[in-house]
Design a protein around this motif. Structure first.
Motif, PDB file in Angstrom:
ATOM      1  N   UNK A 124      56.667  27.855  30.886  1.00 13.29           N
ATOM      2  CA  UNK A 124      56.112  26.979  31.917  1.00 13.29           C
ATOM      3  C   UNK A 124      55.357  25.806  31.307  1.00 13.29           C
ATOM      4  N   UNK A 125      56.128  24.842  30.816  1.00 17.57           N
ATOM      5  CA  UNK A 125      55.577  23.630  30.224  1.00 17.57           C
ATOM      6  C   UNK A 125      56.422  22.436  30.622  1.00 17.57           C
ATOM      7  N   UNK A 126      55.800  21.268  30.659  1.00 17.07           N
ATOM      8  CA  UNK A 126      56.568  20.033  30.711  1.00 17.07           C
ATOM      9  C   UNK A 126      56.795  19.620  29.260  1.00 17.07           C
ATOM     10  N   UNK A 127      58.052  19.493  28.877  1.00 14.98           N
ATOM     11  CA  UNK A 127      58.385  19.280  27.466  1.00 14.98           C
ATOM     12  C   UNK A 127      58.364  17.792  27.124  1.00 14.98           C
ATOM     13  N   UNK A 128      57.143  17.260  26.989  1.00 17.43           N
ATOM     14  CA  UNK A 128      56.966  15.882  26.539  1.00 17.43           C
ATOM     15  C   UNK A 128      57.285  15.811  25.042  1.00 17.43           C
ATOM     16  N   UNK A 129      57.377  14.614  24.515  1.00 18.79           N
ATOM     17  CA  UNK A 129      57.667  14.451  23.082  1.00 18.79           C
ATOM     18  C   UNK A 129      56.604  15.132  22.227  1.00 18.79           C
ATOM     19  N   UNK A 130      55.336  15.010  22.641  1.00 18.16           N
ATOM     20  CA  UNK A 130      54.243  15.597  21.860  1.00 18.16           C
ATOM     21  C   UNK A 130      54.288  17.120  21.905  1.00 18.16           C
ATOM     22  N   UNK A 131      54.622  17.676  23.074  1.00 23.69           N
ATOM     23  CA  UNK A 131      54.727  19.134  23.202  1.00 23.69           C
ATOM     24  C   UNK A 131      55.901  19.646  22.374  1.00 23.69           C
ATOM     25  N   UNK A 132      57.027  18.938  22.409  1.00 24.09           N
ATOM     26  CA  UNK A 132      58.198  19.324  21.618  1.00 24.09           C
ATOM     27  C   UNK A 132      57.861  19.297  20.132  1.00 24.09           C
ATOM     28  N   UNK A 133      57.150  18.277  19.683  1.00 28.91           N
ATOM     29  CA  UNK A 133      56.742  18.192  18.270  1.00 28.91           C
ATOM     30  C   UNK A 133      55.856  19.371  17.892  1.00 28.91           C
ATOM     31  N   UNK A 139      56.971  26.705  15.518  1.00 29.90           N
ATOM     32  CA  UNK A 139      58.168  27.517  15.290  1.00 29.90           C
ATOM     33  C   UNK A 139      58.561  27.521  13.813  1.00 29.90           C
ATOM     34  N   UNK A 140      58.439  26.370  13.169  1.00 34.16           N
ATOM     35  CA  UNK A 140      58.767  26.267  11.741  1.00 34.16           C
ATOM     36  C   UNK A 140      57.775  27.086  10.914  1.00 34.16           C
ATOM     37  N   UNK A 141      56.485  26.953  11.237  1.00 36.64           N
ATOM     38  CA  UNK A 141      55.464  27.728  10.528  1.00 36.64           C
ATOM     39  C   UNK A 141      55.643  29.223  10.770  1.00 36.64           C
ATOM     40  N   UNK A 142      56.072  29.585  11.969  1.00 35.16           N
ATOM     41  CA  UNK A 142      56.291  30.994  12.303  1.00 35.16           C
ATOM     42  C   UNK A 142      57.417  31.582  11.446  1.00 35.16           C
ATOM     43  N   UNK A 143      58.466  30.802  11.243  1.00 28.11           N
ATOM     44  CA  UNK A 143      59.574  31.262  10.381  1.00 28.11           C
ATOM     45  C   UNK A 143      59.155  31.251   8.919  1.00 28.11           C
ATOM     46  N   UNK A 144      58.409  30.218   8.534  1.00 29.31           N
ATOM     47  CA  UNK A 144      57.912  30.118   7.174  1.00 29.31           C
ATOM     48  C   UNK A 144      59.022  30.006   6.136  1.00 29.31           C
ATOM     49  N   UNK A 169      44.353  19.477  22.936  1.00 34.56           N
ATOM     50  CA  UNK A 169      44.771  19.484  24.338  1.00 34.56           C
ATOM     51  C   UNK A 169      46.186  20.036  24.475  1.00 34.56           C
ATOM     52  N   UNK A 170      47.091  19.539  23.649  1.00 33.22           N
ATOM     53  CA  UNK A 170      48.476  20.019  23.703  1.00 33.22           C
ATOM     54  C   UNK A 170      48.589  21.456  23.197  1.00 33.22           C
ATOM     55  N   UNK A 171      47.788  21.785  22.190  1.00 31.95           N
ATOM     56  CA  UNK A 171      47.829  23.164  21.687  1.00 31.95           C
ATOM     57  C   UNK A 171      47.399  24.150  22.767  1.00 31.95           C
ATOM     58  N   UNK A 172      46.384  23.796  23.539  1.00 31.08           N
ATOM     59  CA  UNK A 172      45.929  24.670  24.624  1.00 31.08           C
ATOM     60  C   UNK A 172      47.068  24.932  25.613  1.00 31.08           C
ATOM     61  N   UNK A 173      47.825  23.904  25.941  1.00 29.88           N
ATOM     62  CA  UNK A 173      48.955  24.064  26.863  1.00 29.88           C
ATOM     63  C   UNK A 173      50.012  25.003  26.280  1.00 29.88           C
ATOM     64  N   UNK A 174      50.348  24.781  25.013  1.00 28.36           N
ATOM     65  CA  UNK A 174      51.372  25.603  24.362  1.00 28.36           C
ATOM     66  C   UNK A 174      50.885  27.037  24.221  1.00 28.36           C
ATOM     67  N   UNK A 175      49.630  27.204  23.829  1.00 26.00           N
ATOM     68  CA  UNK A 175      49.065  28.535  23.636  1.00 26.00           C
ATOM     69  C   UNK A 175      49.008  29.325  24.945  1.00 26.00           C
ATOM     70  N   UNK A 176      48.824  28.626  26.066  1.00 25.08           N
ATOM     71  CA  UNK A 176      48.815  29.285  27.373  1.00 25.08           C
ATOM     72  C   UNK A 176      50.211  29.757  27.772  1.00 25.08           C
ATOM     73  N   UNK A 177      51.242  29.055  27.270  1.00 26.56           N
ATOM     74  CA  UNK A 177      52.612  29.329  27.714  1.00 26.56           C
ATOM     75  C   UNK A 177      53.414  30.222  26.777  1.00 26.56           C
ATOM     76  N   UNK A 178      53.088  30.197  25.478  1.00 25.68           N
ATOM     77  CA  UNK A 178      53.873  30.931  24.480  1.00 25.68           C
ATOM     78  C   UNK A 178      52.933  31.758  23.603  1.00 25.68           C
ATOM     79  N   UNK A 179      53.293  33.008  23.385  1.00 26.39           N
ATOM     80  CA  UNK A 179      52.480  33.865  22.521  1.00 26.39           C
ATOM     81  C   UNK A 179      52.986  33.825  21.083  1.00 26.39           C
ATOM     82  N   UNK A 180      52.115  33.393  20.193  1.00 20.83           N
ATOM     83  CA  UNK A 180      52.441  33.383  18.765  1.00 20.83           C
ATOM     84  C   UNK A 180      51.536  34.368  18.029  1.00 20.83           C
TER      85      UNK A 180
END
Length: 216
Positions: A124-133, A139-144, A169-180
């Motif tokens: 549940x996110x709006x995938x703006x360029x900043x959110x996608x980045x 995701x890259x850091x998660x794979x390592x 601000x963007x991290x808060x949105x991502x953190x609310x939507x995806x569990x890492x």
């Protein structure tokens, strides 16, 4: 209005598009009983007005649905993004290709949906360029470096480049939507600190964990 006529007119206005029954049943045809809606689409399929792509997914018209159509339907206009090895391939981090194409998208009603080789996960996110980045970076850091076939130099350059657009601000949105994992966010914090990018990502992450535990 006649239910069948209503659905037929909708299909005419959305020629060649993909239709997800789980979405339109509430957003477009909330007045039509669900079982009736399914029967109408089955009938329209028999008539050749639509054809079935996957369970609950129809394509208007006779045009063959390919991978690009699926990608466009679930990633364009802020609807989502590819992740996993498709993302890593697109960025140039590895030549290894996975059999499944994984997509985060806000354009499905259920938590998960499979369409052929595509695995769709609701986010549940709006995938703006900043959110996608930012998601790409995490995701890259998660794979390592355990990423199959990873180009180490490209990896380092890419994470440092993506980090430049970081904001709490963007991290808060991502953190609310995806569990890492904590270890992944710890990597993010270390990277941002090394690049002198002001952040409180670990604090935001830990606060979210605390709030989740309070609800249990």
């Amino acid at each position: 209005m006649n239910y069948t006529k209503q659905v037929r007119e909708y299909c005419e206005k959305n020629a060649n598009s993909l239709i997800d029954i789980s979405i339109i049943r509430n957003s477009v045809f909330s007045d039509i009983p669900y079982k009736t809606l399914l029967k109408i689409f089955n009938r329209l399929e028999d008539e050749g007005v639509v054809h079935n792509v996957s369970k609950g997914i129809y394509r208007v018209g006779n045009k063959i649905t390919n991978g690009k159509d699926i990608l466009n339907a679930y990633t364009q206009k802020g609807k989502g993004m590819v992740v996993g090895y498709t993302l890593f391939n697109n960025i140039g981090l590895t030549a290894y290709q996975d059999e499944k194409v994984e997509i985060y998208t806000n354009a499905i009603a259920n938590k998960q949906k499979t369409i052929g080789d595509f695995l769709l996960k609701r986010v549940d996110l709006e995938f703006t360029d900043e959110i996608v980045d930012l998601i790409s970076l995490i995701e890259i850091l998660d794979a390592g470096y355990s990423m199959k076939g990873a180009d180490v130099l490209s990896y380092k350059r890419t994470v440092e480049l993506l980090a430049l657009t970081y904001s709490d601000k963007n991290f808060t949105k991502v953190n609310d939507a995806i569990r890492y994992k904590y270890s992944t966010i710890d990597k993010l914090s270390e990277l941002l600190s090394r690049l002198d990018i002001v952040n409180t990502c670990l604090e935001i992450y830990q606060e979210k964990i605390y709030l989740r535990s309070e609800k249990l």
